[in-house]
Design a protein around this motif. Structure first.
Motif, PDB file in Angstrom:
ATOM      1  N   ILE B 345       0.671  -1.412   0.149  1.00  0.00           N
ATOM      2  CA  ILE B 345       0.016  -0.076   0.258  1.00  0.00           C
ATOM      3  C   ILE B 345       1.120   0.982  -0.122  1.00  0.00           C
ATOM      4  O   ILE B 345       1.021   2.425  -0.368  1.00  0.00           O
ATOM      5  N   TYR B 346       1.332   0.831   0.877  1.00  0.00           N
ATOM      6  CA  TYR B 346       2.552   2.271   0.591  1.00  0.00           C
ATOM      7  C   TYR B 346       3.601   2.708   0.001  1.00  0.00           C
ATOM      8  O   TYR B 346       4.003   3.781  -0.537  1.00  0.00           O
ATOM      9  N   TYR B 347       4.666   1.998  -1.190  1.00  0.00           N
ATOM     10  CA  TYR B 347       5.190   1.745  -1.919  1.00  0.00           C
ATOM     11  C   TYR B 347       3.985   1.978  -3.212  1.00  0.00           C
ATOM     12  O   TYR B 347       4.712   3.705  -3.322  1.00  0.00           O
ATOM     13  N   ARG B 348       2.796   1.691  -2.887  1.00  0.00           N
ATOM     14  CA  ARG B 348       1.474   2.751  -4.185  1.00  0.00           C
ATOM     15  C   ARG B 348       1.694   3.667  -3.451  1.00  0.00           C
ATOM     16  O   ARG B 348       1.712   4.824  -4.918  1.00  0.00           O
ATOM     17  N   LEU B 349       1.157   3.804  -2.885  1.00  0.00           N
ATOM     18  CA  LEU B 349       0.841   5.728  -2.626  1.00  0.00           C
ATOM     19  C   LEU B 349       2.505   6.184  -2.641  1.00  0.00           C
ATOM     20  O   LEU B 349       1.746   7.344  -2.990  1.00  0.00           O
ATOM     21  N   ASN B 350       3.228   5.768  -2.433  1.00  0.00           N
ATOM     22  CA  ASN B 350       5.016   7.084  -2.472  1.00  0.00           C
ATOM     23  C   ASN B 350       4.759   7.159  -4.502  1.00  0.00           C
ATOM     24  O   ASN B 350       4.975   8.591  -4.828  1.00  0.00           O
ATOM     25  N   LYS B 351       4.218   6.023  -5.314  1.00  0.00           N
ATOM     26  CA  LYS B 351       4.986   5.602  -6.647  1.00  0.00           C
ATOM     27  C   LYS B 351       3.371   6.832  -6.419  1.00  0.00           C
ATOM     28  O   LYS B 351       4.108   7.551  -7.703  1.00  0.00           O
ATOM     29  N   LEU B 352       2.473   6.907  -6.701  1.00  0.00           N
ATOM     30  CA  LEU B 352       1.090   8.075  -6.873  1.00  0.00           C
ATOM     31  C   LEU B 352       1.457   9.350  -6.173  1.00  0.00           C
ATOM     32  O   LEU B 352       0.547   9.937  -6.515  1.00  0.00           O
ATOM     33  N   GLY B 353       2.665   9.667  -5.984  1.00  0.00           N
ATOM     34  CA  GLY B 353       2.634  10.942  -5.101  1.00  0.00           C
ATOM     35  C   GLY B 353       1.272  11.406  -4.336  1.00  0.00           C
ATOM     36  O   GLY B 353       0.946  12.296  -3.918  1.00  0.00           O
ATOM     37  N   LYS B 354       0.241   9.891  -3.106  1.00  0.00           N
ATOM     38  CA  LYS B 354      -0.313  10.772  -2.320  1.00  0.00           C
ATOM     39  C   LYS B 354       0.062  11.055  -0.959  1.00  0.00           C
ATOM     40  O   LYS B 354       1.348  10.438  -0.213  1.00  0.00           O
ATOM     41  N   HIS B 355      -0.489  11.873  -0.300  1.00  0.00           N
ATOM     42  CA  HIS B 355      -0.040  11.718   1.198  1.00  0.00           C
ATOM     43  C   HIS B 355      -1.441  11.247   2.231  1.00  0.00           C
ATOM     44  O   HIS B 355      -2.692  11.001   0.978  1.00  0.00           O
ATOM     45  N   ALA B 356      -1.009  10.656   2.930  1.00  0.00           N
ATOM     46  CA  ALA B 356      -2.188   9.572   4.188  1.00  0.00           C
ATOM     47  C   ALA B 356      -2.363  10.244   5.456  1.00  0.00           C
ATOM     48  O   ALA B 356      -1.006  10.405   6.236  1.00  0.00           O
ATOM     49  N   THR B 357      -3.877  10.708   5.918  1.00  0.00           N
ATOM     50  CA  THR B 357      -3.451  11.055   7.374  1.00  0.00           C
ATOM     51  C   THR B 357      -3.792   9.254   7.752  1.00  0.00           C
ATOM     52  O   THR B 357      -4.336   8.243   7.233  1.00  0.00           O
ATOM     53  N   GLY B 358      -3.121   9.061   8.727  1.00  0.00           N
ATOM     54  CA  GLY B 358      -3.141   7.198   9.709  1.00  0.00           C
ATOM     55  C   GLY B 358      -3.400   7.415  10.218  1.00  0.00           C
ATOM     56  O   GLY B 358      -4.447   8.048  11.104  1.00  0.00           O
ATOM     57  N   ASP B 359      -3.626   6.123  11.215  1.00  0.00           N
ATOM     58  CA  ASP B 359      -4.174   5.360  12.256  1.00  0.00           C
ATOM     59  C   ASP B 359      -3.542   4.386  13.514  1.00  0.00           C
ATOM     60  O   ASP B 359      -2.147   4.339  13.619  1.00  0.00           O
ATOM     61  N   ILE B 360      -3.794   3.985  14.209  1.00  0.00           N
ATOM     62  CA  ILE B 360      -3.282   3.521  15.484  1.00  0.00           C
ATOM     63  C   ILE B 360      -3.224   1.387  14.917  1.00  0.00           C
ATOM     64  O   ILE B 360      -4.207   0.850  14.551  1.00  0.00           O
ATOM     65  N   GLY B 361      -2.023   1.320  14.658  1.00  0.00           N
ATOM     66  CA  GLY B 361      -2.451   0.149  14.511  1.00  0.00           C
ATOM     67  C   GLY B 361      -0.186  -0.172  13.612  1.00  0.00           C
ATOM     68  O   GLY B 361      -0.026   0.285  14.118  1.00  0.00           O
ATOM     69  N   CYS B 362      -0.279  -1.264  13.218  1.00  0.00           N
ATOM     70  CA  CYS B 362       1.166  -1.939  12.647  1.00  0.00           C
ATOM     71  C   CYS B 362       1.232  -1.174  11.814  1.00  0.00           C
ATOM     72  O   CYS B 362       2.574  -0.681  11.564  1.00  0.00           O
ATOM     73  N   TYR B 363      -0.027  -0.837  10.505  1.00  0.00           N
ATOM     74  CA  TYR B 363       0.935   0.198   9.721  1.00  0.00           C
ATOM     75  C   TYR B 363       0.892   1.377   9.907  1.00  0.00           C
ATOM     76  O   TYR B 363       0.972   2.350   8.692  1.00  0.00           O
ATOM     77  N   THR B 364       0.874   2.034  11.668  1.00  0.00           N
ATOM     78  CA  THR B 364       2.071   2.971  12.160  1.00  0.00           C
ATOM     79  C   THR B 364       2.769   2.784  11.321  1.00  0.00           C
ATOM     80  O   THR B 364       4.100   3.823  11.267  1.00  0.00           O
ATOM     81  N   LEU B 365       3.831   1.840  10.886  1.00  0.00           N
ATOM     82  CA  LEU B 365       4.953   1.613  11.320  1.00  0.00           C
ATOM     83  C   LEU B 365       5.893   1.571   9.232  1.00  0.00           C
ATOM     84  O   LEU B 365       6.427   2.247   9.204  1.00  0.00           O
ATOM     85  N   GLY B 366       4.578   2.206   8.519  1.00  0.00           N
ATOM     86  CA  GLY B 366       4.352   2.856   6.743  1.00  0.00           C
ATOM     87  C   GLY B 366       4.700   4.131   7.515  1.00  0.00           C
ATOM     88  O   GLY B 366       4.888   4.559   6.140  1.00  0.00           O
ATOM     89  N   ALA B 367       5.019   4.500   8.265  1.00  0.00           N
ATOM     90  CA  ALA B 367       5.298   6.115   8.429  1.00  0.00           C
ATOM     91  C   ALA B 367       6.850   6.034   8.082  1.00  0.00           C
ATOM     92  O   ALA B 367       7.687   7.209   8.356  1.00  0.00           O
ATOM     93  N   ILE B 368       7.577   5.398   8.691  1.00  0.00           N
ATOM     94  CA  ILE B 368       9.144   5.665   8.781  1.00  0.00           C
ATOM     95  C   ILE B 368       9.752   5.033   7.497  1.00  0.00           C
ATOM     96  O   ILE B 368       9.527   4.523   7.085  1.00  0.00           O
ATOM     97  N   GLU B 369      10.619   5.376   7.389  1.00  0.00           N
ATOM     98  CA  GLU B 369      11.966   5.378   6.484  1.00  0.00           C
ATOM     99  C   GLU B 369      12.198   3.612   6.439  1.00  0.00           C
ATOM    100  O   GLU B 369      11.789   2.356   6.884  1.00  0.00           O
TER     101      GLU B 369
END
Lengths: 190, 577
Positions: B345-369
C-alpha cells in the motif's frame, strides 16, 4: 546471596521470551526469588528487544541497572554492543555470531560494523558461539534460542537444575526432544 | 502454590479468585494479556468489545445486574471510556466493578504517556496501584471488596513494567461469590439531573469516608527505619526505592486515590527529608504540598519516561555512574514484517505521490524510513475525520492527493463514525481499510470483522463492504494489495472522483499463516543493475551484502512484491530461471 542479573537481548522474533521463560521457571523451581521483565508490543516487530532476569534471596527491581548485569547474552551481534553498558565491569558476554541487518543498514544509510566481535572481545570477557549453525545441524533453525540458553546456564553455573524437566513442562510435546538436545549443545559450546 | 506470573496474568488470576462473572476489554499494549488470560478460565464470560467505551458499558450493565465484573484497557483506551467512567462513579455498583488501566511510561508502545491517576481524581473513583505480580493479584481481590463495601467502581493502575514483568505469586482457591439481587432503582441508576444532583452528594460523602479510612488500609504501608531520609512512592518505583535505599523509611501507597492524608502527615512529621517518587505527573506531590508539607519531587525528577534505580542513584545519591559513552550504532526500529500486506500500500501511495492521514496499528510503521507513507497519526479512528477536515479546509481538488489509512480492527473501534460523518456532510474522501483479518500490533486478537470471539467460537462476521455501503458509500471496492495494478488503479480512480469512496485492501497478516512452506525469491545477479528500487520497499529480507543485492531466504515468505517492483526482471521466484 547477592541478586544476580542475566540480560538476554536480541531482535524481535528471535525467541528471547521463550528462553527467558524456561530460565526463570528453572530458577524458581530451584528455590530462588525471581523477577523478569520483558518487552511486548511494537518493538516485537523486528525491533531491539530485551528480557531481563534477576534472581536471588529477595529481588526488588525487575529491571537491570546500567552496569548491573552479571552476564549479557546477545542473540544478535550488534545488539551486544547496544546493551554493553548494562554489563558489570567484570561481567561476561555470550554473543551469537549471527547478524540481522537493521533497516538503516539494509537501505545502505548506515554501516553495520564488521568488527563487532573483535570490539567486544577487546573490551570484556566474550564467548562467541555460532548458535545458528548449531541449530541447523539439529535440523531446526528456531532452536537457536535454547542453544543460547544452554550456554547461559553453563556460564552462570546453573547446571544442577533439572532443565530437562523444565523443558518437558513448558514446551509443546513435539518439540521437547529437539529442545533438550539444543540445550545440551549450548552447554557444550562454552 | 507459588507460580511465576506476568503482572497481567496475576490480574487475571485475581479476577478468577474474586469470583468474577464477566470480563470485557479492547486489546491495547500493555494491557492485552489480562483479558487473554481471563478467557482461559471457563468460569468467566470474557469478550473483546469493539472499543473501550463499549467494553466498560458492558461491564457496568453486568455489575448493576449483580455480577462481579472487570474491564481492562490501556491508558489511551480510558479516554475512549471516559464518558461512562465519570457517571458510573455517580451510580455506584451492585456486583463489584473493577476497571484496570495500564499506563505506558516511556511509551514502549503508545502515542503518549498520560497519567491515569488524573482520571481517578477527577472522576472521584478510588484507585489502587500494585508493585509486583503478587500484589497485582491481591489488589484485584481487595478492589472488589472496596467496590462492594463503598458502592463504587474501583480503578487499578498498572504500568508497562508491572504488566510485563514476572514475579512469584501465591495462588489460592476462588471465592464463591453469588449474584447480588437486582432491584430497580431509578434514583441510583438513571442519571438525569434530578437524580444525579443527589448522587453527587453521595459521591462526595463516599470519597470523604474512604479518605478517612485509607490511613488504616493495609494497602498503605509505612515502614520506619532511617528517620533522616524517607520516600513516599507506589507501584514499580517502590521497587527502585527499595533497591537503592534498603534502609530508608518508606511510605508505600497501595491506594493512590484518595490519598491517606493523616498517614502521610504522620510519616512526614517523623521523617526529616521526604522524597516523592512517582513516575509521570506530580500527583502525590501537588496534593501533599497543598497541605503545607515540604517534600521534594519533580524539582529533582522528571515527568517523562520510566524511572529506574539508576535515576535515583544519580539524582538523589548524586552518584556518578561513570559509564563509558554509549556506542553510536545504527538504530533498530521496528519494521513491517517480510511479506506484510501493508508494505504494498505504502509503496503504491509513494509512487502515486499521495499523502495519507494515518491511524493506530502495525500499519503506523509505514510512517518510518524508507516508506515514509503517512502524514499523521493521532488516535484510534482519527485518520478518517482528519481527512474530511483537510477537505473542508482546502477543498476537494487538494484532497485528490490524499487518502485515509485505517486497519480493520481500528475501523470497527472508531472509524465507522468518521465515515458516517463524511457521507452526512457531503465529503469526498477516499478511505483505505487495510483488512489483514486480525488485530495485529497487539498480538493477533480477533475482532468483529474476523468472525471469531475471544473464546475462540465462531460468530456472525461483520461484513465490512456491506457496512460501508449501508452508511451511504456507493463506491466500495475490495482489492488484493499484492495485485499491484489493481491496487494502483483503485487508488487513482477513487481519488479522482467527486464522491466518497472506500477501498478495502484485503490480505491476511502473514504471521497468521504459520503453516505455509517458505517460498523464497532470489536476485539474479547477472540482471541486477543495482538501482536500489527494491530497497525502497523497506523489506527486512532484501539487503545489500558485499556489494550485491541479495534476498535473505530465512526471512522471505515469497509475497512477490519485489518482483513487481524490479524493472530489470532480476528478482525471481525460487526454482524459476
Amino acid at each position: 546471596m547477592e541478586t544476580k542479573s542475566i540480560l538476554l537481548v536480541g531482535v524481535g522474533g528471535q525467541g528471547t521470551i521463550l528462553a527467558s521463560k524456561l530460565l526463570t521457571t528453572g530458577l524458581m523451581e530451584a528455590g530462588y526469588d525471581v523477577k523478569m521483565s520483558e518487552i511486548h508490543g511494537m518493538s516485537q516487530r523486528g525491533g531491539s528487544v530485551s528480557s531481563q532476569v534477576r534472581y536471588g534471596k529477595q529481588v526488588q527491581s525487575p529491571v537491570i541497572e546500567l552496569g548491573g548485569a552479571d552476564i549479557l547474552v546477545s542473540f544478535e551481534k550488534m545488539e551486544a554492543l547496544r546493551w554493553l553498558e548494562y554489563l558489570k565491569p567484570q561481567g561476561k558476554v555470550v554473543v551469537n555470531d549471527f547478524k540481522i541487518l537493521p533497516m538503516p543498514a539494509l537501505s545502505g544509510k548506515e554501516e553495520y560494523s564488521e568488527k563487532i566481535l573483535e570490539e567486544l572481545s577487546s573490551k570484556v570477557e566474550t564467548k562467541i558461539i555460532d548458535a545458528g549453525k548449531e541449530a541447523l545441524k539439529l535440523g531446526n533453525a528456531k532452536v537457536m534460542n535454547v542453544i543460547l540458553l544452554g550456554s547461559t546456564i553453563k556460564m552462570m553455573e546453573l547446571t544442577d537444575i533439572d532443565w530437562n524437566k523444565i523443558i518437558e513442562d513448558n514446551v509443546k510435546p513435539g518439540f521437547v526432544d529437539i529442545n533438550k538436545t539444543a540445550l545440551e549443545a549450548g552447554m557444550k559450546l562454552v | 502454590m507459588k507460580r511465576l506470573m506476568l503482572g497481567n496474568e496475576a490480574v487475571a488470576r485475581g479476577a478468577y479468585e474474586s469470583g468474577v462473572k464477566v470480563s470485557t476489554a479492547y486489546p491495547g499494549t500493555p494491557s492485552t494479556e489480562i483479558t487473554e488470560f481471563i478467557a482461559k478460565y471457563e468460569e468467566i464470560y470474557a469478550q473483546w468489545s469493539p472499543n473501550e467505551k463499549v467494553a466498560l458499558e458492558v461491564a457496568i450493565g453486568s455489575s448493576i445486574s449483580g455480577a462481579r465484573s472487570i474491564c481492562a484497557m490501556k491508558h489511551v483506551g480510558l479516554n475512549v471510556a471516559a464518558d461512562p467512567l465519570f457517571t458510573v462513579s455517580y451510580t455506584g455498583v451492585n456486583g463489584g466493578l473493577v476497571i484496570i488501566v495500564a499506563d505506558d511510561p516511556g511509551m514502549h508502545s503508545s502515542q503518549n504517556e498520560q497519567d491515569s491517576r488524573y482520571y481517578a481524581r477527577s472522576a472521584h473513583i478510588p484507585m489502587l496501584e500494585p508493585s509486583d505480580s503478587q500484589e497485582a493479584k491481591d489488589f484485584v481481590k481487595e478492589a472488589f471488596n472496596i467496590s462492594e463495601k463503598y458502592d463504587t467502581p474501583v480503578l487499578i493502575r498498572l504500568t508497562t513494567r508491572l504488566s510485563h514483568s514476572q514475579s512469584l505469586v501465591k495462588t489460592s482457591q476462588p471465592d464463591e461469590v453469588a449474584l447480588k439481587e437486582y432491584n430497580k432503582d431509578a434514583t441510583k441508576y438513571v442519571m438525569m439531573p434530578g437524580m444525579a444532583i443527589k448522587r453527587h452528594v453521595v459521591v462526595e460523602n463516599r470519597m470523604n469516608q474512604i479518605t478517612e479510612d485509607a490511613s488504616k488500609f493495609v494497602l498503605n504501608d509505612a515502614s520506619y527505619d532511617d528517620l533522616e531520609v524517607g520516600f513516599i512512592t507506589s507501584g514499580i518505583p517502590y521497587q527502585y526505592v527499595k533497591e537503592v535505599f534498603p534502609n530508608a523509611s518508606v511510605l508505600k501507597l497501595g491506594m493512590v486515590n484518595p490519598l491517606p492524608k493523616s498517614l502521610i502527615q504522620d510519616f512526614c512529621s517523623k521523617v526529616k527529608k521526604v522524597y516523592i517518587i512517582e513516575e509521570l505527573e506530580p500527583i502525590f506531590e501537588e496534593q501533599i504540598k497543598s497541605w503545607g508539607i515540604e517534600v521534594i519531587g519533580k524539582d529533582l525528577l522528571t515527568v517523562q519516561g520510566e524511572y529506574s534505580a539508576n535515576l535515583l542513584k544519580e539524582k538523589i545519591k548524586n552518584e556518578d555512574l561513570n559509564l563509558a559513552a554509549a556506542e553510536t550504532l545504527p538504530g533498530r526500529p521496528p519494521v513491517l514484517c517480510a511479506g506484510c500486506p501493508h508494505r504494498s500500500i505504502y509503496y503504491r501511495l509513494n509512487k502515486l505521490g499521495k499523502h495519507a492521514t494515518g491511524d493506530i496499528g502495525c500499519y503506523t510503521l509505514g510512517a518510518i524510513e524508507p516508506l515514509k507513507g503517512l502524514d499523521t497519526c493521532i488516535d484510534m479512528g482519527a485518520s478518517i475525520p482528519m481527512l474530511h477536515g483537510i477537505e473542508k479546509a482546502r477543498g476537494r481538488e487538494y484532497t485528490k492527493d490524499w487518502v485515509a489509512i485505517i486497519g480493520d480492527s481500528t475501523f470497527v473501534h472508531s472509524g465507522i463514525t468518521g465515515l458516517i460523518d463524511i457521507v452526512y456532510n457531503k465529503g469526498c474522501s477516499t478511505v483505505m481499510i487495510l483488512d489483514n483479518s486480525t488485530t495485529g500490533m497487539t498480538g493477533h486478537q480477533d475482532n468483529p470483522a474476523t468472525g471469531v470471539t475471544l473464546k475462540g467460537e465462531k460468530t456472525k462476521q461483520l461484513d465490512l463492504p456491506l457496512l460501508c455501503k449501508s452508511v451511504g458509500i456507493n463506491r466500495v471496492r475490495v482489492v488484493d494489495p499484492f495485485k499491484y495494478k489493481d491496487l494502483e488503479n483503485a487508488i487513482t480512480e477513487e481519488t479522482s472522483i467527486e464522491e466518497p469512496s472506500v477501498i478495502i485492501a484485503k490480505a491476511p497478516c502473514q504471521l497468521l499463516d504459520k503453516h505455509s512452506v517458505p517460498k523464497q525469491n532470489y536476485i539474479d545477479v547477472e540482471k541486477c543493475k543495482d538501482c536500489g528500487m527494491c530497497l525502497k520497499l523497506g523489506c527486512p529480507a532484501i539487503k545489500k551484502s558485499h556489494g550485491i543485492m541479495v534476498i535473505d531466504d530465512t526471512l522471505c515468505v515469497g509475497c512477490n512484491l519485489c518482483i513487481g517492483v524490479c524493472k530489470f526482471q532480476a528478482i525471481k521466484k525460487a526454482g524459476v530461471q
